[in-house]
Design a protein around this motif. Structure first.
Motif, PDB file in Angstrom:
ATOM      1  N   HIS A 140       0.826  -1.239   0.273  1.00  0.00           N
ATOM      2  CA  HIS A 140       0.103  -0.349  -0.168  1.00  0.00           C
ATOM      3  C   HIS A 140       0.779   1.180  -0.040  1.00  0.00           C
ATOM      4  CE1 HIS A 140      -3.959  -0.841   0.094  1.00  0.00           C
ATOM      5  NE2 HIS A 140      -3.709  -1.987   0.615  1.00  0.00           N
ATOM      6  N   LEU A 141       2.135   1.089   0.573  1.00  0.00           N
ATOM      7  CA  LEU A 141       2.876   2.445   1.245  1.00  0.00           C
ATOM      8  C   LEU A 141       3.703   2.288  -0.514  1.00  0.00           C
ATOM      9  CD1 LEU A 141       4.291   4.570   2.681  1.00  0.00           C
ATOM     10  CD2 LEU A 141       6.084   2.994   3.031  1.00  0.00           C
ATOM     11  N   ALA A 142       3.399   1.755  -1.082  1.00  0.00           N
ATOM     12  CA  ALA A 142       5.063   1.600  -2.738  1.00  0.00           C
ATOM     13  C   ALA A 142       3.429   2.410  -3.273  1.00  0.00           C
ATOM     14  CB  ALA A 142       5.215   0.397  -3.112  1.00  0.00           C
ATOM     15  N   LYS A 143       2.419   2.159  -3.581  1.00  0.00           N
ATOM     16  CA  LYS A 143       1.196   2.312  -4.029  1.00  0.00           C
ATOM     17  C   LYS A 143       1.563   4.126  -3.786  1.00  0.00           C
ATOM     18  CE  LYS A 143      -1.043  -0.678  -6.521  1.00  0.00           C
ATOM     19  NZ  LYS A 143      -1.188  -0.465  -8.276  1.00  0.00           N
ATOM     20  N   GLU A 144       1.125   4.028  -2.732  1.00  0.00           N
ATOM     21  CA  GLU A 144       0.674   5.773  -2.605  1.00  0.00           C
ATOM     22  C   GLU A 144       1.937   6.638  -2.244  1.00  0.00           C
ATOM     23  OE1 GLU A 144       0.031   6.186   1.700  1.00  0.00           O
ATOM     24  OE2 GLU A 144      -0.953   8.228   0.998  1.00  0.00           O
ATOM     25  N   LEU A 145       3.540   5.864  -2.811  1.00  0.00           N
ATOM     26  CA  LEU A 145       4.373   6.382  -2.791  1.00  0.00           C
ATOM     27  C   LEU A 145       4.752   7.244  -4.339  1.00  0.00           C
ATOM     28  CD1 LEU A 145       6.713   5.310  -0.126  1.00  0.00           C
ATOM     29  CD2 LEU A 145       5.807   7.387  -0.524  1.00  0.00           C
ATOM     30  N   GLU A 146       3.747   6.453  -5.544  1.00  0.00           N
ATOM     31  CA  GLU A 146       3.451   6.263  -6.785  1.00  0.00           C
ATOM     32  C   GLU A 146       3.036   7.931  -7.527  1.00  0.00           C
ATOM     33  OE1 GLU A 146       1.743   3.625  -8.067  1.00  0.00           O
ATOM     34  OE2 GLU A 146       2.771   1.471  -7.876  1.00  0.00           O
ATOM     35  N   LEU A 147       1.761   8.494  -5.914  1.00  0.00           N
ATOM     36  CA  LEU A 147       1.285   9.821  -6.569  1.00  0.00           C
ATOM     37  C   LEU A 147       1.765  10.692  -5.877  1.00  0.00           C
ATOM     38  CD1 LEU A 147      -2.226   8.297  -6.785  1.00  0.00           C
ATOM     39  CD2 LEU A 147      -0.728   8.484  -8.313  1.00  0.00           C
ATOM     40  N   HIS A 148       2.737  10.860  -4.228  1.00  0.00           N
ATOM     41  CA  HIS A 148       2.946  11.959  -3.716  1.00  0.00           C
ATOM     42  C   HIS A 148       4.062  11.642  -2.750  1.00  0.00           C
ATOM     43  CE1 HIS A 148      -1.099  10.559  -1.994  1.00  0.00           C
ATOM     44  NE2 HIS A 148      -0.389   9.421  -1.283  1.00  0.00           N
ATOM     45  N   ASP A 149       4.128  12.587  -2.080  1.00  0.00           N
ATOM     46  CA  ASP A 149       5.127  12.012  -1.233  1.00  0.00           C
ATOM     47  C   ASP A 149       4.937  12.106   0.346  1.00  0.00           C
ATOM     48  OD1 ASP A 149       7.136  11.443  -3.034  1.00  0.00           O
ATOM     49  OD2 ASP A 149       8.019  14.347  -3.072  1.00  0.00           O
ATOM     50  N   LEU A 150       5.371  11.661   1.556  1.00  0.00           N
ATOM     51  CA  LEU A 150       4.475  10.946   2.673  1.00  0.00           C
ATOM     52  C   LEU A 150       5.786  12.408   3.722  1.00  0.00           C
ATOM     53  CD1 LEU A 150       3.244   7.425   2.656  1.00  0.00           C
ATOM     54  CD2 LEU A 150       1.895   9.413   2.322  1.00  0.00           C
ATOM     55  N   VAL A 151       5.317  13.001   4.272  1.00  0.00           N
ATOM     56  CA  VAL A 151       5.132  13.549   5.428  1.00  0.00           C
ATOM     57  C   VAL A 151       5.021  12.929   6.650  1.00  0.00           C
ATOM     58  CG1 VAL A 151       6.193  15.776   5.993  1.00  0.00           C
ATOM     59  CG2 VAL A 151       5.716  15.833   3.915  1.00  0.00           C
ATOM     60  N   THR A 152       5.888  13.017   7.627  1.00  0.00           N
ATOM     61  CA  THR A 152       5.721  12.774   8.845  1.00  0.00           C
ATOM     62  C   THR A 152       5.773  14.509   9.477  1.00  0.00           C
ATOM     63  OG1 THR A 152       6.854  10.911   8.735  1.00  0.00           O
ATOM     64  CG2 THR A 152       6.915  11.392  10.501  1.00  0.00           C
ATOM     65  N   VAL A 153       4.130  14.498  10.029  1.00  0.00           N
ATOM     66  CA  VAL A 153       4.306  15.604  11.038  1.00  0.00           C
ATOM     67  C   VAL A 153       4.348  14.680  12.323  1.00  0.00           C
ATOM     68  CG1 VAL A 153       2.799  17.359  11.213  1.00  0.00           C
ATOM     69  CG2 VAL A 153       2.945  16.559   8.990  1.00  0.00           C
TER      70      VAL A 153
END
Ligand code: SF4
Length: 392
Positions: A140-153
């Motif tokens: 799921h994470l790999a799929k998500e990273l295909e579309l946008h970056d993730l920033v830890t807040v």
């Protein structure tokens, strides 16, 4: 959950390159890929529910009617208590819940009692199941990273956590408006008197211009799921549509949200959250500002309701697509199922285990050795024999 420093994930659009460059190294590959307490892959549901339940268990250990709940090695008392008329609190009260996750209701769809045991006796997560969870989350994470970056807040309060949900929604609405593809869209709203929270796996437009919800299901074995599993998946995506449509049609209100979640509108948002809001171009000072902005954006952006519901099953190891399904949305049926499940949460009926014809589910259930439903129904134990009759 939020008493100590926690972290939440903010979806960072790649259309803002300066921020992307700054935040790239903060990306994380944790199982919290959605940034929220649940993932949208129903195969991960029961495991994550167990994780969520640890918090609930800490709460139910406080002095009170539920304080006699034993540890994981002992027999739980809740079902027996119901029979003896000892439970004066509804499950919502007993577990100190203000709202439910879509995944809670989906697990109920599989076996309600298994979901209850999961809440009461967290910690049954075997290493084997944890591995399945990790693999599913990674995909799921790999799929998500295909579309946008993730920033830890970093976050410290539940208000911060909700603020991140809202910022993610605000950042995704323009993409949806321009007929783009988004992943991990937070949804929330009241259904049949209960407030539900979830995350839609993916939304995109088809070649016909229809808004399609796509739910990815990872499979450990290279085969399609059994009808019972599919039924649960159909229910899950139908619920997402029901809630999403209500959100964009203005049927979910700020007052309803605050009433159910008990969010404190005046509590100052954390500095990291405010910084990310500014970086995202949102000029807000408080949660109240953010809520107003989200509801205005949802209703004024002219977003369509979801037209089609698609499930895609892929094999975890090889990433081979095992099959796809288009799900027909049956609103009456969804509402009637929710009513039935909510009746348990409101304390109007006792939790139920599986019917005889579904007794095969018990074979892989972590609670089979302690299950009172199974013990009380001798028929269930012998239900694997042919021509077994329904027990209830
Ligand atoms: Fe449900 Fe069967 Fe598990 Fe009992 S043993 S909780 S009836 S799946």
């Amino acid at each position: 959950m939020f008493g100590t420093l926690s972290r939440s994930l903010f979806v960072q659009s790649r259309t803002v390159p300066c921020i992307m460059a700054e935040t790239r190294e903060e990306e994380t590959a944790s199982a919290e890929a959605s940034g929220f307490s649940d993932l949208s892959d129903s195969e991960l549901v029961e495991f994550l529910d167990l994780e969520d339940a640890k918090e609930s268990t800490a709460s139910v250990s406080k002095p009170g009617p539920s304080s006699e709940l034993p540890g994981k090695d002992d027999k739980p008392v809740s079902v027996q208590n119901w029979k003896n008329g000892l439970d004066v609190l509804s499950p919502m009260e007993r577990f100190h819940l203000k709202y439910l996750y879509v995944t809670d209701l989906c697990t109920q769809n599989w076996c309600e009692l298994q979901m209850v045991y999961g809440k009461e006796l967290p910690g049954f997560l075997t290493p084997e199941k944890a591995a399945v969870l990790d693999t599913g989350a990674s995909i799921h994470l790999a799929k998500e990273l295909e579309l946008h970056d993730l920033v830890t807040v970093p976050i410290t309060t539940k208000e911060d956590a909700w603020a991140i949900k809202f910022l993610n929604i605000l950042s995704m609405i323009p993409t949806l408006q321009s007929e783009g593809r988004i992943r991990e869209f937070p949804v929330f709203g009241e259904v049949e008197g209960i407030f539900l929270v979830g995350v839609i796996d993916e939304l995109h437009y088809t070649s016909k211009g229809e808004l399609e919800l796509a739910e990815l299901k990872t499979r450990r074995r290279p085969m399609l799921p059994l009808p019972a599993q599919k039924k649960k998946d159909h229910f899950q995506v139908s619920l997402y549509k029901y809630i999403f449509d209500a959100m964009v049609q203005g049927k979910v209100t700020p007052a309803g949200l605050v009433h159910h979640t008990k969010l404190c509108l005046d509590k100052p948002l954390g500095p990291s959250v405010l910084r990310h809001a500014r970086q995202g171009g949102f000029s807000v000072k408080s949660l109240s500002d953010l809520i107003e902005l989200v509801f205005l954006s949802l209703t004024l952006s002219d977003l369509p309701a979801i037209d089609t519901l698609r499930l895609e099953y892929i094999h975890q190891e090889t990433a081979t697509v095992l099959g796809t399904e288009i799900v027909a949305f049956e609103e009456k049926e969804v509402k009637s199922k929710v009513q039935h499940y909510v009746a348990y949460w409101m304390g109007h009926r006792e939790p139920q285990g599986v019917d005889v014809e579904d007794a095969w589910k018990c074979r892989t259930c972590d609670y089979v050795d302690i299950c009172e439903w199974r013990k009380d129904r001798g028929a269930l134990s012998s239900s694997l024999e042919p021509n077994a009759k329904k027990s209830k």
